[in-house]
Design an enzyme around this catalytic site. Structure first.
Site, mmCIF file in Angstrom:
data_model
loop_
_atom_site.group_PDB
_atom_site.id
_atom_site.type_symbol
_atom_site.label_atom_id
_atom_site.label_comp_id
_atom_site.label_asym_id
_atom_site.label_seq_id
_atom_site.Cartn_x
_atom_site.Cartn_y
_atom_site.Cartn_z
ATOM 1 N N ASP A 18 -8.506 4.592 0.475
ATOM 2 C CA ASP A 18 -7.770 4.401 1.547
ATOM 3 C C ASP A 18 -6.385 4.871 1.802
ATOM 4 O O ASP A 18 -5.577 4.418 0.610
ATOM 5 C CB ASP A 18 -7.538 2.935 2.242
ATOM 6 C CG ASP A 18 -6.990 2.503 3.378
ATOM 7 O OD1 ASP A 18 -6.530 3.444 4.070
ATOM 8 O OD2 ASP A 18 -7.013 1.380 3.583
ATOM 9 N N ALA A 19 -5.996 5.824 2.630
ATOM 10 C CA ALA A 19 -4.630 6.538 2.365
ATOM 11 C C ALA A 19 -3.562 5.939 3.547
ATOM 12 O O ALA A 19 -2.413 6.122 3.416
ATOM 13 C CB ALA A 19 -4.823 7.909 2.876
ATOM 14 N N ASN A 20 -4.239 4.916 4.137
ATOM 15 C CA ASN A 20 -3.282 4.130 5.220
ATOM 16 C C ASN A 20 -2.253 4.905 6.026
ATOM 17 O O ASN A 20 -1.229 4.777 6.305
ATOM 18 C CB ASN A 20 -2.305 3.090 4.199
ATOM 19 C CG ASN A 20 -2.917 2.171 3.639
ATOM 20 O OD1 ASN A 20 -3.645 2.207 2.444
ATOM 21 N ND2 ASN A 20 -3.723 0.977 4.434
ATOM 22 N N LYS A 76 -12.874 -1.027 -2.727
ATOM 23 C CA LYS A 76 -11.831 0.047 -1.864
ATOM 24 C C LYS A 76 -10.663 0.119 -2.568
ATOM 25 O O LYS A 76 -10.134 -1.042 -3.055
ATOM 26 C CB LYS A 76 -11.841 -0.287 -0.440
ATOM 27 C CG LYS A 76 -11.066 0.678 0.291
ATOM 28 C CD LYS A 76 -11.257 0.491 1.764
ATOM 29 C CE LYS A 76 -10.093 -0.577 2.336
ATOM 30 N NZ LYS A 76 -10.512 -0.812 3.743
ATOM 31 N N LYS A 120 -6.269 1.941 -2.972
ATOM 32 C CA LYS A 120 -5.319 2.650 -2.262
ATOM 33 C C LYS A 120 -5.388 4.171 -2.900
ATOM 34 O O LYS A 120 -5.327 4.411 -4.211
ATOM 35 C CB LYS A 120 -4.133 2.086 -2.396
ATOM 36 C CG LYS A 120 -4.072 0.698 -1.773
ATOM 37 C CD LYS A 120 -4.353 0.643 -0.170
ATOM 38 C CE LYS A 120 -4.426 -0.646 0.382
ATOM 39 N NZ LYS A 120 -4.995 -0.819 1.332
ATOM 40 N N HIS A 129 -11.516 -4.109 10.028
ATOM 41 C CA HIS A 129 -10.431 -4.394 8.949
ATOM 42 C C HIS A 129 -10.210 -5.804 8.642
ATOM 43 O O HIS A 129 -10.336 -6.584 9.905
ATOM 44 C CB HIS A 129 -9.244 -3.710 9.745
ATOM 45 C CG HIS A 129 -7.912 -4.024 9.125
ATOM 46 N ND1 HIS A 129 -7.196 -5.133 9.738
ATOM 47 C CD2 HIS A 129 -7.232 -3.595 7.992
ATOM 48 C CE1 HIS A 129 -6.128 -5.338 8.965
ATOM 49 N NE2 HIS A 129 -5.922 -4.489 7.920
ATOM 50 N N GLU A 171 -8.672 1.062 12.204
ATOM 51 C CA GLU A 171 -7.796 -0.330 12.212
ATOM 52 C C GLU A 171 -6.634 -0.480 12.788
ATOM 53 O O GLU A 171 -6.165 -1.600 13.077
ATOM 54 C CB GLU A 171 -7.598 -0.628 10.485
ATOM 55 C CG GLU A 171 -6.659 0.068 9.905
ATOM 56 C CD GLU A 171 -6.538 -0.279 8.450
ATOM 57 O OE1 GLU A 171 -7.341 0.057 7.733
ATOM 58 O OE2 GLU A 171 -5.572 -1.085 8.402
ATOM 59 N N TYR A 204 -10.473 -9.604 0.617
ATOM 60 C CA TYR A 204 -9.348 -9.378 -0.314
ATOM 61 C C TYR A 204 -9.167 -10.442 -1.027
ATOM 62 O O TYR A 204 -8.376 -11.364 -0.762
ATOM 63 C CB TYR A 204 -8.090 -9.485 0.703
ATOM 64 C CG TYR A 204 -7.805 -7.964 1.365
ATOM 65 C CD1 TYR A 204 -7.285 -6.934 0.479
ATOM 66 C CD2 TYR A 204 -8.510 -7.665 2.678
ATOM 67 C CE1 TYR A 204 -7.073 -5.719 1.340
ATOM 68 C CE2 TYR A 204 -8.206 -6.215 3.258
ATOM 69 C CZ TYR A 204 -7.576 -5.473 2.708
ATOM 70 O OH TYR A 204 -7.426 -4.115 3.280
ATOM 71 N N ASN A 219 0.898 -1.282 0.029
ATOM 72 C CA ASN A 219 -0.020 0.062 0.094
ATOM 73 C C ASN A 219 0.681 1.208 0.035
ATOM 74 O O ASN A 219 2.337 1.137 -0.269
ATOM 75 C CB ASN A 219 -1.078 -0.142 1.002
ATOM 76 C CG ASN A 219 -0.210 0.258 2.721
ATOM 77 O OD1 ASN A 219 0.648 0.548 2.848
ATOM 78 N ND2 ASN A 219 -0.798 -0.655 3.608
#
Ligand code: MG
Length: 389
Positions: free
Chosen positions: A209-211, A178, A180, A318, A261, A339, A16
């Site tokens: 999702d920007a992690n 979703k 990245k 998560h 998460e 996933y 990611n």
């Protein structure tokens, strides 16, 4: 009778915006009993979710010895026929100071979840039935909303695109996705979002999702660019513990924000609820029981959410694996992720779990049904469990 631990490597080369998962592993824990169901000894299996490494040191040097040293008869619930997950958690946490949860929370989660798998197998029922009964919820839904998580970066000329990836998930029955963001420029990410929306259709079918990568300035710039798309949610925008940043984004961004998460205790969630600006009826909580002491602690987090006016329908753990599917169904959560094809052998659901109509449904296998996942079979076999050849 015995407790076994195996560090299982994650397969593939997924990355990611912040972390490459090459070299990551996961703790698989087996609790072996001398109780017999379906002709062989009952074994509870659990693992500590995905993304924070196996915890062999903490498990084998501290927690498993504490459990071995305890008379299992003192760990039973009021029925005298099942293990009490809260009593097990209390024993494996003996001597540990409060706070500083970190990797310890995942180690404890793997053991605590194996106890739930064990209890469900002793009752010869799917884990979601055991979980819902334990928390006074029964007769609930048998499936939950699901979305396919992924949406990685594909270099030009790689022969594959983000749209290809999402179309493959559509072929598997998924209708929400979703992706990245934060691994390229804002302009490039906006182009990727447009590419993804060409497959997803509506903005509410696509989350980003920007992690945890953005500082405030970048987060606000992305928020302004994302807003017109009406996306499902904007996830883990800044550092997971920077509640002030989260509060500023929630105040300025008109859409839904998701985070949690990387919070590993009810106390962390209490701070999130008090200081991060999250809005009841809108924002999304992604705490993951396998990374945060298991279902006992997760239920405390849900109770805190509800005491602060939030709904458990705002909880989407998560993880994208079988254990969290059973937890989402059993506790009546908003849904779970999947996933498909990545984070093997743990990610995604076995063929018997129906995906369609935006939902996923667990099978009737006893426990979490990990034995039904073909990718896990060789690892479970290498635990050398009794009664299995
Ligand atoms: Mg995330």
């Amino acid at each position: 009778m015995d407790i076994r631990h195996l560090a299982v490597p994650l397969e593939g080369e997924v990355a990611n915006a912040v972390v490459s998962f090459a070299g990551h592993d996961v703790s698989l824990v087996a609790i072996v009993t001398d109780m017999v169901r379906r002709g062989r000894p009952v074994v509870g299996l659990g693992f500590n979710s995905i993304g924070r490494f196996a915890q062999g040191g903490i498990l084998c040097d501290r927690m498993i010895p504490r459990l071995r040293a305890t008379d299992s008869g003192t760990l039973l619930d009021a029925s005298g026929e099942r293990m009490d997950p809260a009593k097990v958690l209390h024993v494996i946490m003996r001597g540990e100071k409060p706070g500083g949860h970190g990797d310890r929370a995942g180690a404890a989660g793997a053991i605590e979840l194996a106890i739930w798998d064990l209890n469900a197998k002793l009752a010869d029922e799917p884990a979601h039935v055991t979980i819902s009964r334990a928390f006074g919820r029964s007769g609930g839904a048998k499936s939950v909303p699901v979305y396919a998580a992924g949406g990685y970066y594909y270099p030009a000329g790689s022969g594959r695109t983000l749209a290809d990836e999402f179309r493959a998930y559509q072929d598997l029955g998924f209708d929400a996705f979703k992706m990245k963001i934060g691994g390229a420029s804002l302009a490039e990410d906006v182009r990727r979002i447009e590419e993804a929306l060409a497959v997803a259709g509506k903005g509410h079918r696509l989350a980003v999702d920007a992690n945890g990568r953005f500082d405030l300035e970048t987060a606000l710039a992305y928020g302004r660019a994302l807003e017109p798309f009406g996306l499902r949610w904007y996830e883990e925008i800044g550092d997971p513990l920077d509640f002030a940043l989260n509060r500023e984004i929630v105040a300025s961004y008109a859409g839904t924000v998701a985070t949690g998460e990387n919070l590993f205790s009810a106390s962390d969630v209490k701070n999130l609820l008090n200081f991060a600006g999250m809005k009841p009826g809108r924002d999304v909580f992604q705490m993951d029981p396998g990374l945060s002491y298991g279902i006992t602690e997760y239920a405390r987090m849900l109770a805190l959410m509800e005491a602060h006016g939030f709904s458990r329908a705002q909880a989407f753990p998560h993880g994208g694996h079988l254990i969290n599917l059973h937890i989402a169904v059993g506790l009546g959560l908003g849904g779970c992720e999947a996933y498909p094809g990545v984070f093997q052998p743990f990610g995604g659901y076995p063929p018997g779990c129906g995906v369609g109509g935006g939902e996923v449904r667990p099978t009737d296998a006893p426990g979490f049904g990990l034995e039904e996942k073909p990718e896990l079979a060789s690892y479970i076999a290498s635990l050398g469990l009794p009664g299995r050849t």
